[in-house]
Design a protein around this motif. Sequence first.
Motif, PDB file in Angstrom:
ATOM      1  N   UNK A  71      32.569  45.266  46.400  1.00  0.00           N
ATOM      2  CA  UNK A  71      32.336  43.955  45.518  1.00  0.00           C
ATOM      3  C   UNK A  71      32.819  42.958  46.671  1.00  0.00           C
ATOM      4  N   UNK A  72      33.714  43.199  47.551  1.00  0.00           N
ATOM      5  CA  UNK A  72      34.155  42.274  48.673  1.00  0.00           C
ATOM      6  C   UNK A  72      32.761  41.914  49.503  1.00  0.00           C
ATOM      7  N   UNK A  73      32.172  43.175  50.009  1.00  0.00           N
ATOM      8  CA  UNK A  73      31.303  42.959  50.903  1.00  0.00           C
ATOM      9  C   UNK A  73      29.925  42.215  50.314  1.00  0.00           C
ATOM     10  N   UNK A  74      29.821  42.371  49.202  1.00  0.00           N
ATOM     11  CA  UNK A  74      28.807  41.748  48.244  1.00  0.00           C
ATOM     12  C   UNK A  74      29.090  40.339  48.274  1.00  0.00           C
ATOM     13  N   UNK A  98      24.669  46.128  47.587  1.00  0.00           N
ATOM     14  CA  UNK A  98      25.189  44.753  48.465  1.00  0.00           C
ATOM     15  C   UNK A  98      23.952  44.098  48.266  1.00  0.00           C
ATOM     16  N   UNK A  99      22.819  44.316  47.625  1.00  0.00           N
ATOM     17  CA  UNK A  99      21.442  43.560  47.619  1.00  0.00           C
ATOM     18  C   UNK A  99      20.861  43.499  48.867  1.00  0.00           C
ATOM     19  N   UNK A 100      21.137  44.307  49.959  1.00  0.00           N
ATOM     20  CA  UNK A 100      20.807  44.479  51.212  1.00  0.00           C
ATOM     21  C   UNK A 100      19.672  45.452  51.342  1.00  0.00           C
ATOM     22  N   UNK A 101      18.350  45.035  51.544  1.00  0.00           N
ATOM     23  CA  UNK A 101      17.368  46.257  51.606  1.00  0.00           C
ATOM     24  C   UNK A 101      17.233  46.757  52.947  1.00  0.00           C
ATOM     25  N   UNK A 102      17.988  47.793  53.074  1.00  0.00           N
ATOM     26  CA  UNK A 102      17.950  48.549  54.212  1.00  0.00           C
ATOM     27  C   UNK A 102      16.654  49.167  54.859  1.00  0.00           C
ATOM     28  N   UNK A 103      15.807  49.651  53.840  1.00  0.00           N
ATOM     29  CA  UNK A 103      14.416  50.331  54.117  1.00  0.00           C
ATOM     30  C   UNK A 103      13.560  49.157  54.488  1.00  0.00           C
ATOM     31  N   UNK A 104      13.630  48.047  53.956  1.00  0.00           N
ATOM     32  CA  UNK A 104      12.865  46.867  54.442  1.00  0.00           C
ATOM     33  C   UNK A 104      13.151  46.453  55.691  1.00  0.00           C
ATOM     34  N   UNK A 105      14.573  46.483  56.113  1.00  0.00           N
ATOM     35  CA  UNK A 105      15.017  45.923  57.377  1.00  0.00           C
ATOM     36  C   UNK A 105      14.467  46.915  58.473  1.00  0.00           C
ATOM     37  N   UNK A 106      14.410  48.028  58.283  1.00  0.00           N
ATOM     38  CA  UNK A 106      13.931  49.126  59.023  1.00  0.00           C
ATOM     39  C   UNK A 106      12.503  49.253  59.372  1.00  0.00           C
ATOM     40  N   UNK A 163      37.198  38.210  41.483  1.00  0.00           N
ATOM     41  CA  UNK A 163      38.681  38.362  40.877  1.00  0.00           C
ATOM     42  C   UNK A 163      38.977  39.290  39.604  1.00  0.00           C
ATOM     43  N   UNK A 164      37.841  38.564  38.831  1.00  0.00           N
ATOM     44  CA  UNK A 164      38.155  39.182  37.591  1.00  0.00           C
ATOM     45  C   UNK A 164      37.272  40.615  37.284  1.00  0.00           C
ATOM     46  N   UNK A 165      36.287  40.792  37.996  1.00  0.00           N
ATOM     47  CA  UNK A 165      35.709  42.011  38.078  1.00  0.00           C
ATOM     48  C   UNK A 165      36.870  43.065  38.772  1.00  0.00           C
ATOM     49  N   UNK A 166      37.481  42.512  39.606  1.00  0.00           N
ATOM     50  CA  UNK A 166      38.342  43.564  40.367  1.00  0.00           C
ATOM     51  C   UNK A 166      39.427  43.737  39.477  1.00  0.00           C
ATOM     52  N   UNK A 167      40.081  42.928  38.928  1.00  0.00           N
ATOM     53  CA  UNK A 167      40.866  43.019  37.920  1.00  0.00           C
ATOM     54  C   UNK A 167      40.743  43.820  36.654  1.00  0.00           C
ATOM     55  N   UNK A 168      39.367  44.041  36.274  1.00  0.00           N
ATOM     56  CA  UNK A 168      39.051  45.006  35.283  1.00  0.00           C
ATOM     57  C   UNK A 168      38.767  46.193  35.778  1.00  0.00           C
ATOM     58  N   UNK A 169      38.142  46.234  37.038  1.00  0.00           N
ATOM     59  CA  UNK A 169      38.156  47.667  37.641  1.00  0.00           C
ATOM     60  C   UNK A 169      39.358  48.260  37.864  1.00  0.00           C
ATOM     61  N   UNK A 170      40.376  47.706  38.054  1.00  0.00           N
ATOM     62  CA  UNK A 170      41.670  48.081  38.237  1.00  0.00           C
ATOM     63  C   UNK A 170      42.357  48.699  36.987  1.00  0.00           C
ATOM     64  N   UNK A 178      24.593  33.481  44.019  1.00  0.00           N
ATOM     65  CA  UNK A 178      25.584  34.317  44.386  1.00  0.00           C
ATOM     66  C   UNK A 178      26.995  34.214  43.586  1.00  0.00           C
ATOM     67  N   UNK A 179      27.778  35.173  43.585  1.00  0.00           N
ATOM     68  CA  UNK A 179      28.872  35.203  42.652  1.00  0.00           C
ATOM     69  C   UNK A 179      29.946  34.392  43.205  1.00  0.00           C
ATOM     70  N   UNK A 180      30.940  33.639  42.396  1.00  0.00           N
ATOM     71  CA  UNK A 180      32.017  32.841  43.067  1.00  0.00           C
ATOM     72  C   UNK A 180      33.273  33.680  42.930  1.00  0.00           C
ATOM     73  N   UNK A 181      34.232  33.271  43.773  1.00  0.00           N
ATOM     74  CA  UNK A 181      35.413  34.091  43.909  1.00  0.00           C
ATOM     75  C   UNK A 181      36.271  34.672  42.809  1.00  0.00           C
TER      76      UNK A 181
END
Lengths: 505, 172
Positions: free
Chosen positions: A36-39, A216-224, A56-63, A49-52
């Motif tokens: 979540x933090x990396x994303x 992360x929304x990062x396309x590692x295949x595309x990057x390669x 934090x809300x998602x994090x709280x719900x996850x915990x 993009x998501x705001x802080x």
Amino acid sequence: MQPEIDWSKPQRQSKVVILLALVKMFKNMWPVVLLLFARFMLNKGSSGGENMWWVLGILGATIFIYFITRLNDIAGFFTYRFCIVNQQLIIYSGLIIKKKTELPLSKIQAIHTRQTFLHRITNTCKLIIDTAGSEKAEMDVEALDVTIAEQFQLALTVKDTTKTQQYTGVSDLPQRLLQLGPFDILKLCISENHLKTFLVVIVFLIGKMQDIREWLGFDSFGWMQQHSSAINASMQAIVIVFLLAMLFSIFVSCIKVMLRFYGFVIQLRQDDFIIKWGLLETHQKRVPFEKVQLLSWRSTFVRRLTGMSILRLHASAEDEGKEDQMIQVPVTRMPYLQTIVKYYQAIIPAEHYPRINIDRRYVARQVLLIGLPVTIILAAGFYFIIGWYALLAGIWLFYFTISRYLYRRNFKVWISDKAIQVEKGVWGRENLLVNFSKIQQVTIKNSPYKRKHKLADVRIHTTGTNLDIPFLEKEEAAFLVDFILAHIEFKEEINKLTMPLWYKL
Amino acid sequence: MKIKHLQLQWEDLPRVDHVILQPVEKSYLKIIYIEWSIFYAVILMAGIALIYFLPGVRSLLLVFIAGLIFLVVVVTTFWLSKKEFQFKAYGIREKDIMSQSGWLFQKLEVMPINKVQHCVVKTGPLEQKFQLASLKLYTAGQQSDITLNGLKAEEAERLKEWIISKQRENAA
């Protein structure tokens, strides 16, 4: 010193259970938090993009969700109780729906203890009890003081005082049968199946790259793909990458073997095998001789050349999916194998009795029924992709025929007056040894082809696994079934007679 | 004292292939037919619904071919069921129970009574109508349970009681 415990009074798990539940919660949670933090960091500033506060809300719900999932384990400390009354293990569990489980001590097949790093520093262990029967009931204590666990194991072991001691020379003190040294571990590492590990590593990496794209929304295949044109992909570079990947797989295989077999010891105490193993997580399993249903030992091609094998003691109703709980004994020298096997079966059939082979027609039938249809389907499928090169599927058919020929040639059966042994395999070997007294049922099967050629298959059912012997002569199959049944049903009468040699049949 | 240690011959052993197996009740075949009929009726209704709701499959040729295949499958199933029923039999010996099944691919399962963990008599709604029952025998082994279908209800109960009494004798 721990005072003697009255097991007729309900006992509780150790308080360490609560700590373990919290640790498990954090262990499951931290990758999600990290992702979540990396994303958030990767997509910060970009539109959409998501705001802080959202993070934090998602994090709280996850915990909160992870805490709820572990609540049952925490409640277990307060609700889980066990005691031994009238040769029965009684377990009380459940927070809202109360449950009482009663387990006859005689049904207990094996007692397994495990110690993770946390268990070791708190001087506790996890205790698992395996039972027999088609409806498997298990006892699973997450944390118990080590000395209490030892006392509990002794209290659970039922001694049948009507039987005389079957195994001479086995005293009350633990007697070491086998212990692996550093050189043995090294031999196991070298002879491990590195190709299998290589494939597992490749699949794992591809899976993780997919996860990175989703989380992360990062396309590692595309990057390669973008950067691959910048790399001069010469044959030399490809070979180097391949070699590096193989070296990495060998490294991973070795780590796997070390974690699995470090500190491996097998001991005898009274009528039990006590097996200990593990590096980061130590395991101990106590299996009475009489609960061992069958033995199997297998060697890969490389291990066969060095006289090594992995011996497995099959207990009743083992979960085939839980490999770390299976009783696997790495045998680095043949005499060790014979030493352990003799506690199950004094005379190994292969050493004293003539062998029986399966019929030659097995190869032709396998090629006709499996080899050819698969080849035709593969060739037809690949034809639309690679044209007439699809005929190269014939190479697979050639390999399949060779492998079936070797399998038939290597398939051997030995029968003594107490047990049956089967050896099979193409490049490696697997041996299965079953005492007649452990056999639950026998089945004879045939097909139109087998009836015409007076052949039959025999299946021997045990609580561990089933033994299949294909393509026996019909008379041999019938005699084998009659012989096994006679040993199960007329044990005392049969023991007074000598068995005819198979070649006189 | 003369010690006897006799040679074992195959003829001395009780032979499985010498046992005269008892066929199951003839009315069990009707149960098999009814079960298959229900199954295929459901398939047929699903097919009809598909044709009704999906205009794309309303081609006369397609419906004709599908109908023909369906008919062939149904007739083959019923014919095979009858053939297999003729081979369905069971045998009881003093110390074991046998079950034979299959027509093309035949199977004979033998379970010693001293290996039976427990046994259960089951009666479904169709079996109740024909006063039949199934007796299922469980062992501790993997995939080694035997089911004797097509027994008369009283016979199944009697057999179950007999097995239990044999187990008590063995235990004693």
